[in-house]
Design an enzyme around this catalytic site. Sequence first.
Site, short mmCIF file in Angstrom:
data_model
loop_
_atom_site.label_atom_id
_atom_site.label_comp_id
_atom_site.label_asym_id
_atom_site.label_seq_id
_atom_site.Cartn_x
_atom_site.Cartn_y
_atom_site.Cartn_z
N LEU A 63 3.24 -13.19 1.19
CA LEU A 63 3.06 -14.50 0.57
C LEU A 63 4.01 -15.55 1.14
CD1 LEU A 63 2.40 -13.51 -3.16
CD2 LEU A 63 0.75 -13.98 -1.34
N ASN A 94 9.69 -9.41 3.29
CA ASN A 94 10.24 -10.01 4.52
C ASN A 94 10.11 -11.53 4.51
OD1 ASN A 94 7.44 -9.65 4.75
ND2 ASN A 94 7.50 -9.52 6.98
N ASP A 152 8.97 -3.41 5.45
CA ASP A 152 7.81 -3.73 6.29
C ASP A 152 8.09 -4.97 7.13
OD1 ASP A 152 4.92 -3.46 7.01
OD2 ASP A 152 4.88 -5.46 6.15
N HIS A 179 6.42 0.97 7.27
CA HIS A 179 5.76 0.48 8.49
C HIS A 179 6.24 1.37 9.62
CE1 HIS A 179 4.81 -3.14 11.30
NE2 HIS A 179 5.06 -2.08 12.06
N HIS A 232 -0.67 0.41 6.74
CA HIS A 232 -1.64 0.05 7.79
C HIS A 232 -1.77 1.10 8.91
CE1 HIS A 232 2.17 -1.28 9.36
NE2 HIS A 232 2.14 -2.47 8.77
N ASN A 278 -0.13 -6.26 13.99
CA ASN A 278 0.90 -5.23 14.13
C ASN A 278 0.79 -4.23 12.99
OD1 ASN A 278 3.19 -3.84 14.87
ND2 ASN A 278 4.62 -5.35 14.09
N ASP A 305 -2.83 -6.42 4.46
CA ASP A 305 -1.71 -6.87 5.30
C ASP A 305 -1.88 -8.35 5.61
OD1 ASP A 305 0.61 -6.87 6.76
OD2 ASP A 305 -0.21 -5.86 8.52
N GLY A 324 -0.33 -10.82 13.34
CA GLY A 324 -0.80 -10.91 11.97
C GLY A 324 -2.06 -11.73 11.82
#
Length: 425
Positions: A63, A94, A152, A179, A232, A278, A305, A324
Amino acid sequence: MKLLIRQGRLIDPVGGIGGVMDVLIEDGKVAVIGSDLREPEAEVIDARGLVVCAGLVDMHVHLREPGFEYKETIETGCAAAAAGGFTAVACMPNTRPAVDTPEQVEYVRRRAAEACGVRVFPIGAVSMGERGEALTDAEALKAAGAVALSDDGMPVQNANLMRDALIRAHRHGLTVLSHCEDADMVQNRAVNEGRISRQLRLDGRPAIAEELQVCREAMLAEETGAAVHICHISTAKSVSIVRRYKKRGVQITCETCPQYFTLTEDEILTKGPLARVNPPLRTRADVEGVIEGLKDGTIDAIATDHAPHSAEEKARPLTEAPSGMVGLETALAVTLTSLYHSGHMGLSDIIRKMTMNPACILRIPKGRLAIGADGDVVIFDPEEKWTVDPERFRSKGRNTPFAGAELQGRVKYTVVGGKIVFQDD
């Protein structure tokens, strides 16, 4: 406040409820599920010909707030979630600063309460600043409202630190989301190592960089007894590793994203930076391996993701653009198009992987459409076809390789706590 959803095709993969039914939501909770309900004072949604199920749960979104509000805010991310049928999302830590203290967890929760109503569950960082040096206070983060831990975006490279993190997380009933990439092997490279990287004369991100870390996390989960979730997952061998350890009774779960069961590394040739994600898009064999993992239950959840970036960032050359793509507003439709309409999976299995399963992994009481549960519902037309136009997104991000694609399956209503938070135009 009452909301009556009439004559929808109800699907609850957990309770086994199905068929054309009515759902009455009263005071934010599911009050009655039955046939031919009458409630004169209720707002009515005519759901004839539509699927009605528990609101979708996305256990992996970015977000961007605080610190990167030019990419996304909690408000715009929640609006995008609602448009995609998600009534609950778990956001990665992150940000800037990272969500590594109780105060940062509380900030996210406070900002989410000011948004459109979609429920936001913060994920706390494993390490302070996601630097992989000192562990965060897992107990304090949980007390503040964090539902899981993850670094992540900056995967934990130190195996001893990860082991200690798992021991602490296990003690406090938290799942660690990992991740999986060996940083020394990937070095911020743009594409999968293989045919396309050689064609473009670029160093690639080898599949084994993911697979080594998946194996490490599986072994640590077995040794500590902790719950580990692989984010992912993108390679067939990674899926095989998880499958093997699950059979041994290890507490390991995993998710994948729509791009990993629909797209291959070839997208880089036509979509450029929009196809830079990624982990990277892999080979056709990997796509088939991921689909098989979804079908046999090895892969527990489908997440997005969701990773918005500005148009200026994605306009950079491939090797300089950030990784991304946005996914909240296309995930259900891409999944229905590529898995349901192709005959790979039934609706009930897909819904389970986008509702109850992620909720169980995060240990949150969501993902069920049952009497007494929160009135969080998505209503969608599994047959309607539409063309992806990023300019219509609620998200600030427009970065999607699915732009211009014709998809089959469209969200018509999203309801949170009995309140309509999205209605298709």
